[in-house]
Structure formats: C-alpha cells, structure tokens
Design an enzyme around this catalytic site. Structure first.
Site, mmCIF file in Angstrom:
data_model
loop_
_atom_site.group_PDB
_atom_site.id
_atom_site.type_symbol
_atom_site.label_atom_id
_atom_site.label_comp_id
_atom_site.label_asym_id
_atom_site.label_seq_id
_atom_site.Cartn_x
_atom_site.Cartn_y
_atom_site.Cartn_z
ATOM 1 N N HIS A 75 -7.639 -5.732 -0.574
ATOM 2 C CA HIS A 75 -6.402 -4.979 -0.422
ATOM 3 C C HIS A 75 -5.451 -5.681 0.559
ATOM 4 O O HIS A 75 -5.833 -6.000 1.687
ATOM 5 C CB HIS A 75 -6.748 -3.575 0.087
ATOM 6 C CG HIS A 75 -5.595 -2.636 0.183
ATOM 7 N ND1 HIS A 75 -4.829 -2.285 -0.903
ATOM 8 C CD2 HIS A 75 -5.079 -1.958 1.249
ATOM 9 C CE1 HIS A 75 -3.905 -1.422 -0.518
ATOM 10 N NE2 HIS A 75 -4.028 -1.225 0.781
ATOM 11 N N SER A 110 0.824 -1.196 0.000
ATOM 12 C CA SER A 110 0.000 0.000 0.000
ATOM 13 C C SER A 110 0.868 1.260 0.000
ATOM 14 O O SER A 110 1.688 1.449 -0.902
ATOM 15 C CB SER A 110 -0.952 -0.044 1.195
ATOM 16 O OG SER A 110 -1.996 0.875 1.054
ATOM 17 N N GLU A 123 -9.940 -4.836 -5.340
ATOM 18 C CA GLU A 123 -9.542 -3.586 -4.676
ATOM 19 C C GLU A 123 -9.428 -2.422 -5.647
ATOM 20 O O GLU A 123 -9.153 -2.591 -6.835
ATOM 21 C CB GLU A 123 -8.210 -3.774 -3.953
ATOM 22 C CG GLU A 123 -7.025 -4.067 -4.872
ATOM 23 C CD GLU A 123 -5.703 -3.992 -4.125
ATOM 24 O OE1 GLU A 123 -5.489 -3.007 -3.406
ATOM 25 O OE2 GLU A 123 -4.893 -4.927 -4.278
#
Length: 334
Positions: free
Chosen positions: A297, A176, A267
């Site tokens: 995610h 991320s 996602e």
C-alpha cells in the site's frame, strides 16, 4: 481554453516485483498486519501507538530529501474557514505560486499528517519542479465526518480564490483516504477541476467490501480489512454510509479530469483501484490504471523498502507535469 492531457502511451510494468519488494511484503505479513490487529483503535492509547508506528515506518523507509524547504500555513479564508497545512519545495524549486500541486495525504482519516508524507510531497515537488501544498485536515476520532472533507474543500478554495492560482494551473494528487477525499471534492457541483489527478492506492469503498474480496485472494501484508474498517469507522461514526460524501457515485457524477491511478499488487485496496478506474472510464474520464506487481500500500512513499517506488514516481510526475505543460501551451495560444 485550457486542454486536458491525453496519455500517449502507458508505462511498461514488470511482470513481478523485485526480490526486495516481495520480501518486504512477506515480512510485513508477519509483523505489521498482526501488530495492527493488536492495537485497539477505540482507545486513545491505541490510536496514539498506531500513529507512532506509522510515523516510524514512513521515516525509516521514506527518509527526507536533502534541500527540501517547508513553509507552514495557517490562515483564514474571507468567509472564516481555516486552512492549515504546509508548502513543500523540493531542492531548486522556486517559491512562486503560479502553478502548484495540491496533495491530500492518506491516513485512514486517523493516523497520518503532512509530516509523515513529506518525503512523498518533496519528491513530487523535485520531480515536477512545482511547489506542493499538503493540507493538514483534522483527524478522527476527535473530528468526525465530514470534517476532513470540509478542510480539503477549504484548502482547494484557498489556492484558487485567495492565492489566485488558476485551477487549470493546479494538479491534484492523493493517497489512500486522500484519494477518496480528492474524488469526493471533484464530484461536488461547482468545484472547478484541476488539470489532472494522480491517485496512489486510493480508498474507494468505505465499507471495505471490495477490500475483503481482494484480501481473500491475497492477504494484505500491512493490515486486514477488518482493522482498516475499524479505523475508518472512527471517522464515519454514526453517519449514513449511503451519504454521497462516503459512497461516491462516480459513474453518474461529473466527468473528472484526466486521472492516473497506481496501486500495488499485494494490497487489499487493489479492488478499490480497479473499481474506481472502471467507474471513471464509464463516466467518460481519461483514466489509466497501473498495477505494480507485488507492491504494498502506497509503496511510492517507501523507496527504501520498494525499489519500484522510483519508476512509479517518475511515471506519476511525468503525467502531472505533462498536464501543466499542455495547459500552459493552451493558455498562451488562447
């Protein structure tokens, strides 16, 4: 001279996610996504509550691995910069630091920590046989851009200058926002590159334009692009989004080391993963993109939620271990 690994084949992915993964994504759309929209990121209690929710999800669906050892780190570099984080050793992994994994956790620059990601880092360590150093970069809203990037650079410099680990004996991984931080670090002039880079659901477009486009096609079950942008906005503050540390010019930047990107088909950051993959290849990098169908995610951190976390992690750790093995052979031969 050290050599970089080349992928001899790609992992064969299933056409659909397993029923458990698809069900988890559906349930998340009715629970996590609405909840994330209710928590006011602009207020202290909203950030606090969001951190508790994320920590609870990570602990529940990514429980700790038995036999994991953790050593806290809090040191100063010779130039005064502070490095805070932790060494994570999977069961049976020795405590020497001849080679290592440098891990940059995700967080939206606000929410997570090495503690929330300890299942993921311990898993990386156990499967590769390598110690993992996870840097504890400072979080927004107290610390704004470019504090996190500064801490990540300090951690990298500490590993190879203070500890003396050769950069080609280090592999880097991140998820991320940690993916954005990793690419930003490696684009900086003069920063020595690791042997390889593995990214899980990387954030690339800090404006969330790509995420909005993707979310219009398939709604992310965990959070909306609008709410994610509010979180990241706590870090960016009044910074110019055209700053090269926020808008990463991968196509015209340095050629990055061999890279594996994994993203979930459910996602909103799938668009980011695809664009980063395209830009890395356009810049001459050896890059493989794996899109795992129906996954959420950073599903690799949630094996109790997603059975596909296991094969995905085995693929990623095989890639990283191969990079270190090839460079070991090259160093011996040289």
């Amino acid at each position: 001279m050290p050599t970089h690994p080349t992928r001899r084949g790609t992992t064969e992915l299933p056409p659909r996610g397993l029923l458990q993964s698809r069900a988890a994504a559906t349930v998340g759309g009715f629970t996590l996504r609405p909840l994330s929209g209710l928590l006011p990121a602009e207020q202290f209690w909203g950030v606090w509550a969001a951190r508790q929710v994320i920590a609870g999800v990570m602990d529940t669906f990514g429980p700790s691995l038995s036999g994991t050892r953790v050593e806290p780190v809090d040191v100063r570099l010779a130039d005064g910069r502070r490095v805070v984080g932790e060494w994570v050793y999977g069961r049976g992994v020795p405590g020497n630091h001849d080679s290592a994994i440098y891990y940059l956790h995700g967080s939206g620059y606000v929410l997570c920590s090495p503690r929330t990601h300890r299942r993921l880092t311990a898993w990386l360590s156990r499967l590769t046989g390598q110690p993992v150093f996870c840097v504890d970069y400072r979080l927004a809203p107290k610390y704004r851009f470019p504090t996190a990037a500064t801490d990540v650079r300090a951690g990298w410099d500490w590993l190879h200058t203070e500890l003396g680990i050769a950069p080609d004996r280090i592999v880097m991984a991140g998820d991320s926002a940690g993916g954005h931080l990793a690419v930003d670090l490696l684009l900086q002039p003069g920063v020595p590159h690791p042997a390889a880079l593995a990214l899980f659901s990387p954030l690339f477009d800090m404006t969330f334009g790509l995420a909005r486009t993707r979310d219009a096609l398939r709604r992310d079950p965990a959070i909306s692009p609008r709410d994610a942008a509010r979180l990241v906005g706590l870090y960016c503050g009044a910074a110019d989004m055209a700053h090269p540390g926020l808008t990463l010019d991968v196509r015209n930047g340095r050629r990055l080391p061999p890279t594996l990107i994994q993203a979930g088909g459910a996602e909103m950051l799938l668009g980011d993963a695809r664009r980063l993959h395209e830009d890395l290849r356009a810049a001459g990098a050896d890059c493989e993109l794996q899109v795992w169908p129906d996954q959420v995610h950073v599903f690799q951190a949630l094996p109790k939620l997603s059975p596909e976390a296991r094969p995905a992690m085995h693929s990623a750790t095989a890639f990283l271990a191969e990079a270190l093995h090839r460079n070991t052979i090259a160093d011996v031969a040289g």
